[in-house]
Design an enzyme around this catalytic site. Structure first.
Site, PDB file in Angstrom:
ATOM      1  N   HIS A 111       0.856  -1.190   0.000  1.00  0.00           N
ATOM      2  CA  HIS A 111       0.000   0.000   0.000  1.00  0.00           C
ATOM      3  C   HIS A 111       0.889   1.236   0.000  1.00  0.00           C
ATOM      4  O   HIS A 111       1.962   1.236   0.610  1.00  0.00           O
ATOM      5  CB  HIS A 111      -0.913  -0.014   1.239  1.00  0.00           C
ATOM      6  CG  HIS A 111      -1.964   1.048   1.166  1.00  0.00           C
ATOM      7  ND1 HIS A 111      -1.694   2.359   1.484  1.00  0.00           N
ATOM      8  CD2 HIS A 111      -3.265   1.008   0.798  1.00  0.00           C
ATOM      9  CE1 HIS A 111      -2.796   3.077   1.299  1.00  0.00           C
ATOM     10  NE2 HIS A 111      -3.764   2.266   0.884  1.00  0.00           N
ATOM     11  N   GLU A 165      -3.912   2.144  -7.341  1.00  0.00           N
ATOM     12  CA  GLU A 165      -4.271   3.211  -6.404  1.00  0.00           C
ATOM     13  C   GLU A 165      -3.366   4.413  -6.646  1.00  0.00           C
ATOM     14  O   GLU A 165      -2.259   4.475  -6.094  1.00  0.00           O
ATOM     15  CB  GLU A 165      -4.061   2.740  -4.961  1.00  0.00           C
ATOM     16  CG  GLU A 165      -4.965   1.621  -4.526  1.00  0.00           C
ATOM     17  CD  GLU A 165      -5.245   1.690  -3.024  1.00  0.00           C
ATOM     18  OE1 GLU A 165      -6.424   1.777  -2.656  1.00  0.00           O
ATOM     19  OE2 GLU A 165      -4.289   1.678  -2.234  1.00  0.00           O
ATOM     20  N   GLY A 201      -7.662   9.243  -0.126  1.00  0.00           N
ATOM     21  CA  GLY A 201      -8.156  10.126   0.928  1.00  0.00           C
ATOM     22  C   GLY A 201      -8.259  11.583   0.482  1.00  0.00           C
ATOM     23  O   GLY A 201      -8.176  12.499   1.288  1.00  0.00           O
ATOM     24  N   SER A 252     -10.351   7.256  -2.946  1.00  0.00           N
ATOM     25  CA  SER A 252     -11.550   8.097  -2.805  1.00  0.00           C
ATOM     26  C   SER A 252     -12.828   7.463  -3.370  1.00  0.00           C
ATOM     27  O   SER A 252     -13.687   8.167  -3.899  1.00  0.00           O
ATOM     28  CB  SER A 252     -11.322   9.468  -3.445  1.00  0.00           C
ATOM     29  OG  SER A 252     -10.324  10.170  -2.751  1.00  0.00           O
ATOM     30  N   GLY A 306     -10.998   2.969   1.473  1.00  0.00           N
ATOM     31  CA  GLY A 306     -10.518   3.389   2.789  1.00  0.00           C
ATOM     32  C   GLY A 306     -11.617   4.083   3.579  1.00  0.00           C
ATOM     33  O   GLY A 306     -12.467   3.423   4.203  1.00  0.00           O
TER      34      GLY A 306
HETATM   35  P1  PGA Z   1      -9.526   6.115   0.465  1.00  0.00           P
HETATM   36  O1  PGA Z   1      -8.340   5.061   0.697  1.00  0.00           O
HETATM   37  O2  PGA Z   1     -10.716   5.341  -0.006  1.00  0.00           O
HETATM   38  O3  PGA Z   1      -9.731   6.763   1.808  1.00  0.00           O
HETATM   39  O4  PGA Z   1      -9.049   7.083  -0.564  1.00  0.00           O
HETATM   40  C1  PGA Z   1      -8.126   4.024  -0.212  1.00  0.00           C
HETATM   41  C2  PGA Z   1      -6.902   3.236   0.181  1.00  0.00           C
HETATM   42  O5  PGA Z   1      -5.949   3.826   0.695  1.00  0.00           O
HETATM   43  O6  PGA Z   1      -6.854   2.004  -0.002  1.00  0.00           O
END
Ligand code: PGA
Length: 268
Positions: free
Chosen positions: A96, A168, A174, A214, A235
């Site tokens: 990650h 990602e 986020g 997101s 997330g």
């Molecule tokens: P997020 O995180 O949905 O808060 O953007 C995704 C992740 O880090 O796997």
């Protein structure tokens, strides 16, 4: 047909056993009466609370957020894939971007972790993605190619297709912003091309790919099936059990629609 995947990455956001229990009891309530047969939900809590995930609702599985690249030994603070497997964990997120950033994880380490996870029959969800800076400099392709080549080099086809490859983009995590559907699709096409070159076209089609960054139910189609992806990694929104169940239901509905025979035209 492959199932859809919904990976809930709870990160370091559950602060006590009590909170974990409340989350799970809400999840059970939201999922009551639902039948998730074509979507696989994977709950990845902080490792401390994995033991709370004993009675998950149907369609949900146990996942971890990280694992080490050795099976056992003098590695203070680490958790090995074997320990996870012995505790009933089925999936593990590896590489990650937050681990690459704060844990200084390299492509080589991610590869070692992936190999060990595969050896112990854990399904690795391996994250790749570019930073905002790399995107600005139009280096997205180069970065993804490097990450993928390092990951898949030397793997057997059987090992390769066990990997769930999660795209990602770091700048979308986020952040409440996400790439356009066409941009995700482009990454999908690029990944297939790389896998075709490394293995063959059939294998490239079989490797399942997820999008993360997101993700919200409001635009789930845009970042999943419309973008050629096989699921999502979520997330912030996965902290809300009703959102988890809502997105799982959208996948289930989508799968149902796809499996129905097309209705006959009026002329028939
Ligand atoms: P997020 O995180 O949905 O808060 O953007 C995704 C992740 O880090 O796997």
């Amino acid at each position: 047909m492959h199932p859809w995947y919904f990976i809930a990455n709870l990160k370091m956001n559950v602060l006590s056993r009590e909170e974990m229990r409340q989350y799970l009891s809400l999840l059970r309530r939201e999922a009551e009466g639902k039948n998730f047969s074509r979507v696989r939900g994977v709950i990845c809590p902080p490792v401390l609370y994995l033991s709370e995930l004993e009675h998950l609702p149907g369609g949900f599985h146990k996942g971890a957020q990280n694992a080490f690249f050795e099976k056992s030994g003098a590695y203070t603070g680490e958790i090995s894939p074997l320990m996870l497997k012995n505790d009933g964990v089925e999936y593990v997120i590896l590489g990650h971007s937050e681990r690459r950033l704060y844990g200084r994880e390299t492509n080589e380490e991610v590869k070692k972790k992936t190999l060990l996870a595969l050896k112990h029959h854990l399904r690795p969800v391996v994250c790749i993605g570019e930073t905002a800076e790399e995107r600005k400099k139009e280096k997205t392709e180069t970065v993804l190619e490097e990450q993928m080549k390092s990951l898949f080099e030397g793997l057997s086809k059987l090992q390769a297709e066990e990997i769930l490859l999660a795209y990602e983009p770091r700048w979308a995590i986020g952040a409440n912003i996400f790439p356009k559907t066409e941009e995700i699709l482009q990454v999908r096409v690029m990944a297939r091309k790389i896998l075709t070159e490394m293995f063959d076209a059939a294998l490239a089609l079989r490797v399942q790919m997820l999008y993360g960054g997101s993700v919200k139910s409001a635009f789930l189609p845009q970042v999943s099936w419309e973008a050629g992806m096989n699921g999502v990694i979520v997330g912030s929104e996965s902290l809300f059990p009703h959102e988890v169940v809502k997105m799982m239901s959208l996948f289930e509905e989508r799968a149902e629609k796809k499996s129905q025979p097309r209705s006959k035209s009026l002329k028939d």
